[in-house]
Design an enzyme around this catalytic site. Structure first.
Site, PDB file in Angstrom:
ATOM      1  N   CYS A 233      -2.209   3.121   4.699  1.00  0.00           N
ATOM      2  CA  CYS A 233      -1.382   4.151   3.755  1.00  0.00           C
ATOM      3  C   CYS A 233      -0.325   4.220   3.974  1.00  0.00           C
ATOM      4  O   CYS A 233       0.758   4.972   4.533  1.00  0.00           O
ATOM      5  CB  CYS A 233      -1.667   5.404   4.974  1.00  0.00           C
ATOM      6  N   ALA A 234       0.309   3.317   2.903  1.00  0.00           N
ATOM      7  CA  ALA A 234       1.771   2.485   2.631  1.00  0.00           C
ATOM      8  C   ALA A 234       2.251   3.478   2.812  1.00  0.00           C
ATOM      9  O   ALA A 234       3.701   4.067   3.069  1.00  0.00           O
ATOM     10  CB  ALA A 234       1.463   1.175   1.385  1.00  0.00           C
ATOM     11  N   GLY A 237       6.403   3.331   1.082  1.00  0.00           N
ATOM     12  CA  GLY A 237       6.376   1.897   1.954  1.00  0.00           C
ATOM     13  C   GLY A 237       8.095   1.866   2.198  1.00  0.00           C
ATOM     14  O   GLY A 237       7.829   0.332   2.818  1.00  0.00           O
ATOM     15  N   GLY A 238       7.960   2.089   3.508  1.00  0.00           N
ATOM     16  CA  GLY A 238       8.800   1.996   4.708  1.00  0.00           C
ATOM     17  C   GLY A 238       8.417   0.683   5.609  1.00  0.00           C
ATOM     18  O   GLY A 238       8.889  -0.094   5.714  1.00  0.00           O
ATOM     19  N   LYS A 239       7.538   0.805   6.428  1.00  0.00           N
ATOM     20  CA  LYS A 239       6.554   0.075   7.187  1.00  0.00           C
ATOM     21  C   LYS A 239       6.150  -1.020   6.594  1.00  0.00           C
ATOM     22  O   LYS A 239       5.886  -2.121   7.142  1.00  0.00           O
ATOM     23  CB  LYS A 239       5.430   1.391   8.332  1.00  0.00           C
ATOM     24  N   ASP A 257      -3.047   2.796  -0.962  1.00  0.00           N
ATOM     25  CA  ASP A 257      -2.511   4.209  -1.405  1.00  0.00           C
ATOM     26  C   ASP A 257      -3.273   5.130  -2.358  1.00  0.00           C
ATOM     27  O   ASP A 257      -3.723   4.229  -3.236  1.00  0.00           O
ATOM     28  CB  ASP A 257      -0.656   4.755  -1.286  1.00  0.00           C
ATOM     29  N   ASP A 304      -0.827   4.129   9.498  1.00  0.00           N
ATOM     30  CA  ASP A 304       0.041   5.391   9.069  1.00  0.00           C
ATOM     31  C   ASP A 304      -0.969   6.387   8.682  1.00  0.00           C
ATOM     32  O   ASP A 304      -0.800   6.836   7.870  1.00  0.00           O
ATOM     33  CB  ASP A 304       0.718   5.277   8.643  1.00  0.00           C
ATOM     34  N   CYS A 357       2.857  10.528  12.903  1.00  0.00           N
ATOM     35  CA  CYS A 357       3.880  11.622  13.055  1.00  0.00           C
ATOM     36  C   CYS A 357       3.790  13.348  13.485  1.00  0.00           C
ATOM     37  O   CYS A 357       4.344  13.623  13.791  1.00  0.00           O
ATOM     38  CB  CYS A 357       4.534  11.252  12.353  1.00  0.00           C
TER      39      CYS A 357
END
Length: 421
Positions: A233-234, A237-239, A257, A304, A357
């Protein structure tokens, strides 16, 4: 005061707050659009407007209680400036109308002790009740107070371009006060919130903006050189970028995604990062044929998961007013389905990190416990062991990050391993 406080500037805050309180769209998107439409506002003016309307979103229930029968957007803002941001009546004088000074004096003397715990914590009743299942009645006000503070600005060092010490030295040379993060070996925390979008260090790809807690989720994946890795679940794309740097730009890293718009935001970030091993892939849903074709072939997967976002209230305070018990129930069904689909990608011995989160157990531990009960081929790997190998001293079989304990956003993560045979 760094800003020249005028009736015109206050009117901008009032106009923006009126749009935000419709709760039609995410607050950050509404604020960004407003500033694009009012380019005459300088950096300090924008800071004042944004911080003041966000103070109302954070402290909405207690502000409304103080306003009582005199509720209006104007009065919400005046109370936020007085009570939340700590301005005095002299500083507010340029915008006050007849009778408002006396009214604000009574507001300042308001006794909150008679209010319900949920109102004092500025939480909706349903959320306060849910938090009571995971936190004590004494801990929730401390958690809520941390959630109601603005988040600091964290950077993640791009280890393909530089290291933390070098970046700290370059930031100091540029007059930007910063210090190493408390937890992530890749994190740098800034003292203030300077504009970074056009800074040479940002444009060169030396860092990305990323909450320190979010960085730890990526570290749990422990991606290695030459592996096949999927960020399921990009989003923007931070991770993904962190995983690519872990892989030293080798192997194949897929960014899945369902949103083409979110994936499009990854492209300029990829260009800055120096990564060439990332393959963005839009999928229709978690059961897409593109997912099924990779079944049993992948070394590591990060999920995520879409969630309530209630761990990010420091940044997105509107979420506590936009979510409800029904929306959380819908999300838990989605999380269960996504986790099961992502797990099919793994080869024997492969690793899956499930993360959210959220602060709610039903989106976190309950999802993992149900998955393990239904999938006996998987086992839980203690998160503390994985992090210890990377110099991170956090305890627990599952990772729980909380703003009042760790000064990060609220994150949850569990490390799952598919056993051989």
């Amino acid at each position: 005061m760094k800003v020249r406080f005028t009736p015109a500037l206050f009117a901008h805050a009032e106009n923006l707050l009126g749009q935000l309180l419709n709760f039609d769209h995410p607050a950050d998107a509404v604020v960004s659009r407003y500033f694009r439409e009012h380019r005459q506002l300088g950096h300090a003016d924008r800071g004042f407007v944004a911080e003041t309307v966000f103070a109302v979103l954070r402290r909405g229930r207690s502000i409304e209680a103080r306003c009582a029968d005199n509720l209006s957007d104007r009065r919400r803002l005046l109370v936020a400036l007085l009570v939340v941001r700590g301005w005095n009546l002299r500083e507010l004088a340029p915008v006050l109308k007849a009778g408002e000074e006396a009214w604000l004096a009574s507001v300042a003397a308001f006794d909150e002790s008679a209010l319900s715990p949920a109102v004092r914590c500025d939480l909706p009743d349903w959320l306060y009740e849910r938090l009571l299942t995971s936190f004590t009645a004494d801990e929730i006000p401390v958690l809520a107070e941390a959630l109601n503070r603005p988040a600091p600005l964290d950077l993640r060092v791009n280890t393909l371009k530089t290291d933390r010490q070098a970046l700290l030295a370059q930031l100091a040379e540029a007059g930007i006060a910063a210090q190493p993060g408390a937890w992530s070996p890749l994190a740098v925390r800034l003292r203030d919130k300077p504009a970074l979008a056009k800074h040479p260090l940002f444009l060169s790809g030396a860092f990305e903006v990323q909450d320190e807690g979010s960085q730890l989720l990526g570290l749990l994946v422990e991606a290695k050189r030459g592996e096949m890795v999927v960020d399921f679940c990009a989003g923007a794309g931070g991770k993904t970028l962190l995983l690519g740097a872990q892989m030293r730009n080798t192997g194949r890293l897929y960014a899945f995604d369902v949103s083409e718009r979110r994936l499009s935001k990854l492209k300029p970030r990829l260009a800055r990062s120096g990564l060439s091993n990332v393959h963005p892939v839009r999928i229709e849903h978690e059961r897409d044929q593109k997912v099924k074709r990779m079944a049993g072939k992948v070394d590591r997967v990060l999920v995520d998961a879409p969630c309530s976002g209630l761990g990010t209230l420091r940044r997105n305070p509107d979420l506590k007013w936009r979510q409800d018990a029904a929306s959380v129930a819908e999300l838990t069904a989605k999380q269960t389905s996504i986790l099961a689909a992502a797990a099919t990608l793994l080869r024997p011995g492969g690793r899956l990190v499930y993360a959210t989160c959220s602060l709610l157990a039903e989106e976190n531990e309950r999802i993992v416990e149900a998955f393990l009960a239904a999938h006996p081929a998987f086992r839980l790997v203690p998160a503390e062991q994985v992090l210890a190998r990377q110099g991170v001293a956090l305890s627990g079989d599952m990772l729980h990050l909380l703003p009042h304990l760790h000064d990060t956003d609220g994150f949850f993560a569990a490390v799952l391993e598919k056993q051989n045979g």
